[in-house]
Design an enzyme around this catalytic site. Sequence first.
Site, PDB file in Angstrom:
ATOM      1  N   LYS A 236     -19.792   9.645 -30.414  1.00 39.87           N
ATOM      2  CA  LYS A 236     -18.595   8.924 -29.958  1.00 39.87           C
ATOM      3  C   LYS A 236     -18.978   7.451 -29.900  1.00 39.87           C
ATOM      4  CE  LYS A 236     -16.368   7.361 -26.825  1.00 39.87           C
ATOM      5  NZ  LYS A 236     -16.044   5.920 -27.021  1.00 39.87           N
TER       6      LYS A 236
ATOM      7  N   GLU B 196     -25.362  -7.444 -13.556  1.00 42.03           N
ATOM      8  CA  GLU B 196     -25.402  -7.647 -15.004  1.00 42.03           C
ATOM      9  C   GLU B 196     -24.132  -8.354 -15.466  1.00 42.03           C
ATOM     10  OE1 GLU B 196     -24.776  -4.284 -17.745  1.00 42.03           O
ATOM     11  OE2 GLU B 196     -26.603  -4.922 -18.743  1.00 42.03           O
TER      12      GLU B 196
ATOM     13  N   GLU C 280     -29.670   5.444 -21.091  1.00 36.75           N
ATOM     14  CA  GLU C 280     -30.143   4.071 -21.307  1.00 36.75           C
ATOM     15  C   GLU C 280     -29.045   3.150 -20.794  1.00 36.75           C
ATOM     16  OE1 GLU C 280     -31.404   3.792 -25.398  1.00 36.75           O
ATOM     17  OE2 GLU C 280     -33.055   5.171 -25.038  1.00 36.75           O
TER      18      GLU C 280
ATOM     19  N   CYS D 104     -28.903  -5.443 -24.071  1.00 33.25           N
ATOM     20  CA  CYS D 104     -29.280  -4.879 -22.767  1.00 33.25           C
ATOM     21  C   CYS D 104     -30.614  -5.428 -22.280  1.00 33.25           C
ATOM     22  CB  CYS D 104     -29.339  -3.368 -22.861  1.00 33.25           C
ATOM     23  SG  CYS D 104     -30.585  -2.806 -24.019  1.00 33.25           S
TER      24      CYS D 104
HETATM   25  P1  NAD Z   1     -19.701   1.408 -21.473  1.00 33.60           P
HETATM   26  O1  NAD Z   1     -20.483   2.172 -20.477  1.00 33.60           O
HETATM   27  O2  NAD Z   1     -18.424   0.794 -21.056  1.00 33.60           O
HETATM   28  O3  NAD Z   1     -19.336   2.338 -22.727  1.00 33.60           O
HETATM   29  C1  NAD Z   1     -20.312   3.019 -23.458  1.00 33.60           C
HETATM   30  C2  NAD Z   1     -19.681   4.228 -24.133  1.00 33.60           C
HETATM   31  O4  NAD Z   1     -19.306   5.185 -23.141  1.00 33.60           O
HETATM   32  C3  NAD Z   1     -18.419   3.913 -24.923  1.00 33.60           C
HETATM   33  O5  NAD Z   1     -18.445   4.658 -26.117  1.00 33.60           O
HETATM   34  C4  NAD Z   1     -17.319   4.399 -23.998  1.00 33.60           C
HETATM   35  O6  NAD Z   1     -16.128   4.753 -24.655  1.00 33.60           O
HETATM   36  C5  NAD Z   1     -17.986   5.620 -23.389  1.00 33.60           C
HETATM   37  N1  NAD Z   1     -17.426   6.071 -22.104  1.00 33.60           N
HETATM   38  C6  NAD Z   1     -16.890   5.318 -21.126  1.00 33.60           C
HETATM   39  N2  NAD Z   1     -16.540   6.110 -20.072  1.00 33.60           N
HETATM   40  C7  NAD Z   1     -16.896   7.378 -20.404  1.00 33.60           C
HETATM   41  C8  NAD Z   1     -16.802   8.635 -19.738  1.00 33.60           C
HETATM   42  N3  NAD Z   1     -16.296   8.748 -18.503  1.00 33.60           N
HETATM   43  N4  NAD Z   1     -17.253   9.746 -20.386  1.00 33.60           N
HETATM   44  C9  NAD Z   1     -17.790   9.638 -21.622  1.00 33.60           C
HETATM   45  N5  NAD Z   1     -17.895   8.477 -22.304  1.00 33.60           N
HETATM   46  C10 NAD Z   1     -17.467   7.355 -21.699  1.00 33.60           C
HETATM   47  O7  NAD Z   1     -20.711   0.327 -22.062  1.00 33.60           O
HETATM   48  P2  NAD Z   1     -20.381  -0.834 -23.089  1.00 33.60           P
HETATM   49  O8  NAD Z   1     -19.522  -1.837 -22.407  1.00 33.60           O
HETATM   50  O9  NAD Z   1     -19.924  -0.233 -24.375  1.00 33.60           O
HETATM   51  O10 NAD Z   1     -21.844  -1.449 -23.356  1.00 33.60           O
HETATM   52  C11 NAD Z   1     -22.415  -2.450 -22.572  1.00 33.60           C
HETATM   53  C12 NAD Z   1     -23.345  -1.827 -21.537  1.00 33.60           C
HETATM   54  O11 NAD Z   1     -24.319  -1.036 -22.195  1.00 33.60           O
HETATM   55  C13 NAD Z   1     -24.146  -2.842 -20.748  1.00 33.60           C
HETATM   56  O12 NAD Z   1     -24.197  -2.436 -19.406  1.00 33.60           O
HETATM   57  C14 NAD Z   1     -25.539  -2.766 -21.367  1.00 33.60           C
HETATM   58  O13 NAD Z   1     -26.594  -3.151 -20.526  1.00 33.60           O
HETATM   59  C15 NAD Z   1     -25.616  -1.327 -21.685  1.00 33.60           C
HETATM   60  N6  NAD Z   1     -26.624  -1.086 -22.724  1.00 33.60           N
HETATM   61  C16 NAD Z   1     -27.800  -0.503 -22.359  1.00 33.60           C
HETATM   62  C17 NAD Z   1     -28.801  -0.296 -23.328  1.00 33.60           C
HETATM   63  C18 NAD Z   1     -30.133   0.315 -22.993  1.00 33.60           C
HETATM   64  O14 NAD Z   1     -30.876   0.636 -23.914  1.00 33.60           O
HETATM   65  N7  NAD Z   1     -30.485   0.487 -21.740  1.00 33.60           N
HETATM   66  C19 NAD Z   1     -28.556  -0.682 -24.641  1.00 33.60           C
HETATM   67  C20 NAD Z   1     -27.339  -1.282 -24.958  1.00 33.60           C
HETATM   68  C21 NAD Z   1     -26.369  -1.469 -23.994  1.00 33.60           C
HETATM   69  O1  6OD Z   2     -34.621  -1.360 -30.103  1.00 30.80           O
HETATM   70  C1  6OD Z   2     -34.164  -0.318 -29.631  1.00 30.80           C
HETATM   71  O2  6OD Z   2     -34.542   0.791 -29.974  1.00 30.80           O
HETATM   72  C2  6OD Z   2     -33.115  -0.392 -28.594  1.00 30.80           C
HETATM   73  N1  6OD Z   2     -32.733   0.773 -28.076  1.00 30.80           N
HETATM   74  C3  6OD Z   2     -32.615  -1.589 -28.247  1.00 30.80           C
HETATM   75  C4  6OD Z   2     -31.641  -1.765 -27.258  1.00 30.80           C
HETATM   76  C5  6OD Z   2     -30.999  -2.937 -27.127  1.00 30.80           C
HETATM   77  C6  6OD Z   2     -29.961  -3.116 -26.165  1.00 30.80           C
HETATM   78  O3  6OD Z   2     -28.976  -3.758 -26.319  1.00 30.80           O
END
Ligand code: NAD
Ligand code: 6OD
Length: 488
Positions: A178, A390, A254, A288
């Site tokens: 998804k 964040e 993550e 992130c």
């Molecule tokens: P988000 O949590 O809003 O959405 C992520 C995904 O989850 C989307 O596909 C969304 O449609 C889905 N989703 C939302 N609610 C849901 C539910 N109740 N059940 C199932 N799916 C659901 O995140 P975003 O705004 O797309 O991304 C930004 C965030 O992601 C930031 O907080 C960032 O730090 C984090 N992030 C973390 C990492 C990591 O590796 N730790 C990497 C990239 C991004």
């Molecule tokens: O490099 C990767 O494997 C990874 N998961 C990066 C994440 C970046 C976050 O925005």
Amino acid sequence: MKQILNFVNGEFVAGRADKLFRNINPVDGSLIGMVAEAGRTEVYAAVAAARAALNGPWGKLSLAQRVDLLYGVANGINKRFEDFVDAEIADTGKPRHLASHLDIPRGAANFKIFADVVKNVPNEFFEMTTPDNKTALNYALRRPKGVVAVICPWNLPLLLMTWKVGPALACGNTVVVKPSEETPSTATLLGEVMNEVGMPAGVYNVVHGFGPDSAGEFLTTHPGINAITFTGETRTGAAILKAASDGIKATSMELGGKNPAIVFADANLEAVMAGLKRSVFENSGQVCLGTERVYVERSVFDEVVRRLKLVAEELKPGLPNDHHTTLGPLISQEHRDKVLSFYRQAKEQGATIVTGGGIPTMPSDLAGGYWIEPTIWTGLPETSSVVQQEIFGPCCHVAAFDTEEEAINMANATPYGLAASVYTNDINRGHRVAARLEVGLCWVNSWFLRDLRTPFGGSKMSGIGREGGVHSLEFYTELRNVCVKLFD
Ligand code: NAD
Ligand code: 6OD
């Protein structure tokens, strides 16, 4: 008008009652196309297709055949490299240079490298003496977890999706992905590549939509899902963990971060600036691992702030295909409103605005895009919302410290624990500080250097579990111990 469809059992299909949602170009707010939102029916069909492939053609392949197919996918992405770059920049507005040097090459590498990891995985073996003084041999078989739900964010769409799909398939699972509702294109394009390289139908499925009462919720609550791997916001992760608990589903989380960089006075300031330029501003701060808190030893504080201001002011917002562009827009109006609310809070809380703080003036054809100024603050208390929460934008707060102990305490004082960077020319201090930071990843004198064999993940509210190298194998496989008693 372009239509982006779901990909189920090797075919592109419409969504529930032909329901569509808008795919917007963040550069100017224009409509790129319409996306078919999957309902419960399409999600359940995707899970059924994934199960059938697991029990059928995919499950019957040898490891060597699976590995060959994954190499084929990596080559297939590279063959259509420009199509992927175009799709990624249309959805995200990021500079072409970034998509073509980071997102898409990593998208391909995620298939090749995890195919290599799985080929070389060691196995456990224990010989034991039984109570009746005979011998028994124990060995562990690795089996795929089953059907894996892959839920992805919008910031590095293909990279983060394939970072899960690559190892999941390498381990013999099938997947239902998804993608974020903001960035549906490259996951869909990957469906075409899967068909082009002869991937059996049902191994890779894509369902589009949102979270609650949409594809995300239908997928994570489906009883046929064996594991959920999620990247996104911490509070979304919490909602998914609740859904997963009903079916006792394995989860990998993550999540968000509020990452510190610590700059000691002995650091090479050129290297510091090169690191901070990327970690604060790359992808418009929507990484992130990005730095939103910079701690600088007092004797070089003014100099670091002065240089960082120059770095921020040299960034060039503009069209992705303009080779002068170094800064893209934020992903959406909604996300820009969120980032701007932090810009407002910083002002209200008495920050000194070193640079930025608002919306840049853009040419009229880009005025409808979600542009934002790179922003640097100083002077906020460590407890303020801007320093604790964040933001996920091109911004940071810079604070001074006097001792190593103080820097470590300041860096650790948020609920998050994803990544950190430490800049110093003292090798002992580099190791010492890295060992005391409460994070899953710590870079010394660099940022976002990735070797895919290494463990990746967050501590505290930044996540649960580790992926990468053998750690991905741990998540995407189930170990079955076989104990064979030998008779004389
Ligand atoms: P988000 O949590 O809003 O959405 C992520 C995904 O989850 C989307 O596909 C969304 O449609 C889905 N989703 C939302 N609610 C849901 C539910 N109740 N059940 C199932 N799916 C659901 O995140 P975003 O705004 O797309 O991304 C930004 C965030 O992601 C930031 O907080 C960032 O730090 C984090 N992030 C973390 C990492 C990591 O590796 N730790 C990497 C990239 C991004
Ligand atoms: O490099 C990767 O494997 C990874 N998961 C990066 C994440 C970046 C976050 O925005």
